[in-house]
Design an enzyme around this catalytic site. Structure first.
Site, PDB file in Angstrom:
ATOM      1  N   ARG A  85       0.837  -1.206   0.000  1.00 58.74           N
ATOM      2  CA  ARG A  85       0.000   0.000   0.000  1.00 58.74           C
ATOM      3  C   ARG A  85       0.872   1.257   0.000  1.00 58.74           C
ATOM      4  O   ARG A  85       0.544   2.259  -0.618  1.00 58.74           O
ATOM      5  CB  ARG A  85      -0.969  -0.002   1.198  1.00 58.74           C
ATOM      6  CG  ARG A  85      -1.791   1.262   1.274  1.00 58.74           C
ATOM      7  CD  ARG A  85      -2.974   1.277   2.239  1.00 58.74           C
ATOM      8  NE  ARG A  85      -2.940   0.324   3.325  1.00 58.74           N
ATOM      9  CZ  ARG A  85      -2.215   0.456   4.453  1.00 58.74           C
ATOM     10  NH1 ARG A  85      -1.456   1.506   4.634  1.00 58.74           N
ATOM     11  NH2 ARG A  85      -2.263  -0.475   5.387  1.00 58.74           N
ATOM     12  N   TYR A 137     -17.370  18.014 -13.627  1.00 64.37           N
ATOM     13  CA  TYR A 137     -17.749  16.602 -13.761  1.00 64.37           C
ATOM     14  C   TYR A 137     -18.805  16.227 -12.701  1.00 64.37           C
ATOM     15  O   TYR A 137     -18.644  16.574 -11.524  1.00 64.37           O
ATOM     16  CB  TYR A 137     -16.489  15.749 -13.605  1.00 64.37           C
ATOM     17  CG  TYR A 137     -16.745  14.263 -13.578  1.00 64.37           C
ATOM     18  CD1 TYR A 137     -17.186  13.594 -14.719  1.00 64.37           C
ATOM     19  CD2 TYR A 137     -16.547  13.523 -12.414  1.00 64.37           C
ATOM     20  CE1 TYR A 137     -17.423  12.231 -14.691  1.00 64.37           C
ATOM     21  CE2 TYR A 137     -16.778  12.158 -12.386  1.00 64.37           C
ATOM     22  CZ  TYR A 137     -17.222  11.521 -13.527  1.00 64.37           C
ATOM     23  OH  TYR A 137     -17.457  10.167 -13.504  1.00 64.37           O
ATOM     24  N   ASP A 209      -8.354  19.744 -12.759  1.00 68.57           N
ATOM     25  CA  ASP A 209      -8.708  18.451 -13.336  1.00 68.57           C
ATOM     26  C   ASP A 209      -8.397  18.526 -14.830  1.00 68.57           C
ATOM     27  O   ASP A 209      -9.074  19.215 -15.584  1.00 68.57           O
ATOM     28  CB  ASP A 209     -10.203  18.181 -13.086  1.00 68.57           C
ATOM     29  CG  ASP A 209     -10.643  16.806 -13.577  1.00 68.57           C
ATOM     30  OD1 ASP A 209      -9.995  16.265 -14.489  1.00 68.57           O
ATOM     31  OD2 ASP A 209     -11.651  16.282 -13.052  1.00 68.57           O
ATOM     32  N   LYS A 234      -9.701   7.772 -18.405  1.00 65.62           N
ATOM     33  CA  LYS A 234     -10.098   8.320 -19.702  1.00 65.62           C
ATOM     34  C   LYS A 234      -8.920   8.276 -20.687  1.00 65.62           C
ATOM     35  O   LYS A 234      -8.401   7.225 -20.957  1.00 65.62           O
ATOM     36  CB  LYS A 234     -10.664   9.728 -19.502  1.00 65.62           C
ATOM     37  CG  LYS A 234     -11.649   9.838 -18.319  1.00 65.62           C
ATOM     38  CD  LYS A 234     -12.892   9.000 -18.506  1.00 65.62           C
ATOM     39  CE  LYS A 234     -13.692   8.824 -17.222  1.00 65.62           C
ATOM     40  NZ  LYS A 234     -14.036  10.029 -16.511  1.00 65.62           N
TER      41      LYS A 234
HETATM   42  C1  LIG Z   1     -14.365  10.404 -15.159  1.00 62.38           C
HETATM   43  C2  LIG Z   1     -13.951  11.695 -14.609  1.00 62.38           C
HETATM   44  C3  LIG Z   1     -13.635  11.839 -13.255  1.00 62.38           C
HETATM   45  C4  LIG Z   1     -13.745  10.701 -12.268  1.00 62.38           C
HETATM   46  O1  LIG Z   1     -12.801   9.719 -12.533  1.00 62.38           O
HETATM   47  P1  LIG Z   1     -13.042   8.134 -12.200  1.00 62.38           P
HETATM   48  O2  LIG Z   1     -11.788   7.531 -12.680  1.00 62.38           O
HETATM   49  O3  LIG Z   1     -14.265   7.700 -12.932  1.00 62.38           O
HETATM   50  O4  LIG Z   1     -13.224   8.046 -10.722  1.00 62.38           O
HETATM   51  C5  LIG Z   1     -13.217  13.084 -12.816  1.00 62.38           C
HETATM   52  N1  LIG Z   1     -13.132  14.137 -13.655  1.00 62.38           N
HETATM   53  C6  LIG Z   1     -13.445  14.042 -14.961  1.00 62.38           C
HETATM   54  C7  LIG Z   1     -13.336  15.239 -15.839  1.00 62.38           C
HETATM   55  C8  LIG Z   1     -13.866  12.825 -15.485  1.00 62.38           C
HETATM   56  O5  LIG Z   1     -14.193  12.742 -16.776  1.00 62.38           O
END
Ligand SMILES: *Cc1c(COP(=O)(O)O)cnc(C)c1O
Length: 421
Positions: A85, A137, A209, A234
């Site tokens: 971890r 998001y 983000d 993504k």
């Molecule tokens: C999908 C997404 C998230 C969350 O990520 P996960 O891997 O699904 O937890 C956060 N910000 C954006 C812009 C996203 O597209």
């Protein structure tokens, strides 16, 4: 004997100077006047953190180390690892590569994008305030309002495309500004330099983000923000087979605090997934280049369609923040939205008629996806907030994948026909 008259000489110099200035301009600008891609990106993606000499076997491809524990030579005497971890050789390899891609000193991988956000917001304490951009998001919105707020942290939202609305919302206890740019699903572009200048000297951490763009298209640390966050799920992984998140920082003290939280809260990814993502990053540059190109072709095609009333894509010159986009991005990715002239009924018919695009949540994979934010990704955003933002039933979000772009256009063409027949 010199035959050039002084005037001609002057003229020649001028022409040379113009050529030189023009060359400098071209050199600094990328496609369509966007920021130029930093040299060496693809090489870094392939080699950073991957030195074979760090493995006893000299393996060129980083091995998957699944062991949860590591033998010690004496009590509390060990080289790099004690427990899985706290650190793992495969995960560390990935983290090194992630840091290098963003031009950052440190990267931390988490079990999901939301796991990364949970950890980052855990830097704060009760009574602190997080100011978040309004069009964020859906899962981030839900986490902040329903979980982080319940822990005693104040949350408020503002339209970050208006500098005054950011300034107005900053309070004495504001400790973090959460930026997502371009925003989701409306593709508004937020000026990173402006946010950094507003927050400067106030002891506020700025987190961005960067999921929609990846470091290939935008490097927020270069603009002075503190934390870059990813849903690796993504584009970074790009193959729709791993859920993962990450944070990249420059400040070593901030890294220590996040590392402590990563271990204490335990939101860590598996070595198998770290292996897959480390491998996916090797093709990030060429994948993003193709996503960028194909999405622009599809966006331009939609623009000309009589049933399409709006296309939201930061690579289109009439985008409201096109100039900001060109200053901070090297281009836009494959994800954008459009509005058609129908309503919920037409959206449902269109999405169900698609054959090459898959009707599904998520984005950033090699396969093209389409979705309806009001009922899918943004269903958890309160209806009142959705309506105010313009997230309506005729708004469709696309993630343009790596298929042949002609097939994608033909698919949209037939689906729009079905929706409006
Ligand atoms: C999908 C997404 C998230 C969350 O990520 P996960 O891997 O699904 O937890 C956060 N910000 C954006 C812009 C996203 O597209």
């Amino acid at each position: 004997m010199c035959k050039i008259k002084p005037f001609e000489l002057q003229f020649e110099h001028q022409a040379l100077l113009i050529k030189f200035v023009f060359f400098i301009k071209i050199f600094k600008m990328g496609d369509q006047g966007f920021l130029k891609q930093k040299p060496g990106f693809a090489t870094i993606a392939i080699h950073a953190g991957q030195d074979p000499s760090k493995w006893e076997s000299s393996a060129v491809v980083a091995p998957i180390v699944t062991s949860t524990t590591f033998k010690q030579t004496g009590p509390a005497e060990y080289k790099d690892f004690d427990y899985g971890r706290s650190g793992n050789p495969t995960r560390n390899t990935l983290e090194e590569c992630l840091a290098a891609l963003d031009g950052g000193k440190h990267a931390l991988a988490f079990a999901s994008g939301l796991g990364a956000i949970t950890t980052i917001t855990s830097l704060l304490s009760q009574k602190d305030h997080i100011l978040c951009c309004d069009d964020v998001y859906g899962g981030t919105n839900r986490l902040l309002r329903n979980v982080v707020q319940r822990m005693g942290i104040e949350i408020s939202f503002a339209d970050f495309t208006i500098e005054d609305s950011i300034k107005k919302e900053i309070k004495e206890n504001t400790k973090m500004i959460w930026v997502e740019t371009p925003t989701n699903p409306l593709l508004k572009v937020i000026d990173l330099t402006a946010v950094v200048n507003i927050a400067k000297g106030k002891g506020i951490l700025i987190a961005v983000d960067n999921t929609f763009l990846t470091p290939y298209l935008q490097r927020p640390l270069d603009f002075g923000v503190d934390i870059v966050m990813y849903s690796i799920t993504k584009y970074m992984n790009g193959h729709s087979d791993v859920i993962m998140g990450a944070a990249v920082v420059n400040d070593s003290d901030l890294e220590k605090r996040l590392r402590f939280l990563q271990n204490s809260m335990g939101i860590v990814p598996s070595p198998m997934d770290c292996y897959l993502v480390n491998r996916s990053l090797k093709t990030l540059a060429i994948r993003m280049e193709q996503h960028k190109k194909s999405a622009l072709v599809v966006a331009n095609w939609l623009l000309k369609h009589p049933k399409i009333v709006e296309v939201m894509h930061p690579g289109l010159p009439f985008h409201p923040q096109y100039e900001i986009a060109k200053r901070q991005m090297t281009g836009h990715s494959g994800t954008f939205s459009f509005k058609h002239s129908g309503d919920l009924k037409e959206s449902k018919k269109m999405l169900s008629a698609l054959k090459v695009f898959t009707l599904a949540e998520s984005l950033g994979g090699y396969e093209s996806l389409a979705e309806l934010p009001t009922l899918m990704t943004h269903a958890s955003v309160p209806e009142e907030q959705r309506t105010r933002l313009g997230i309506t039933h005729n708004l469709i979000r696309l993630s343009v994948g790596l298929e042949d772009v002609e097939d994608l256009i033909n698919d949209l063409d037939q689906a729009i026909k079905v929706a409006f027949e």
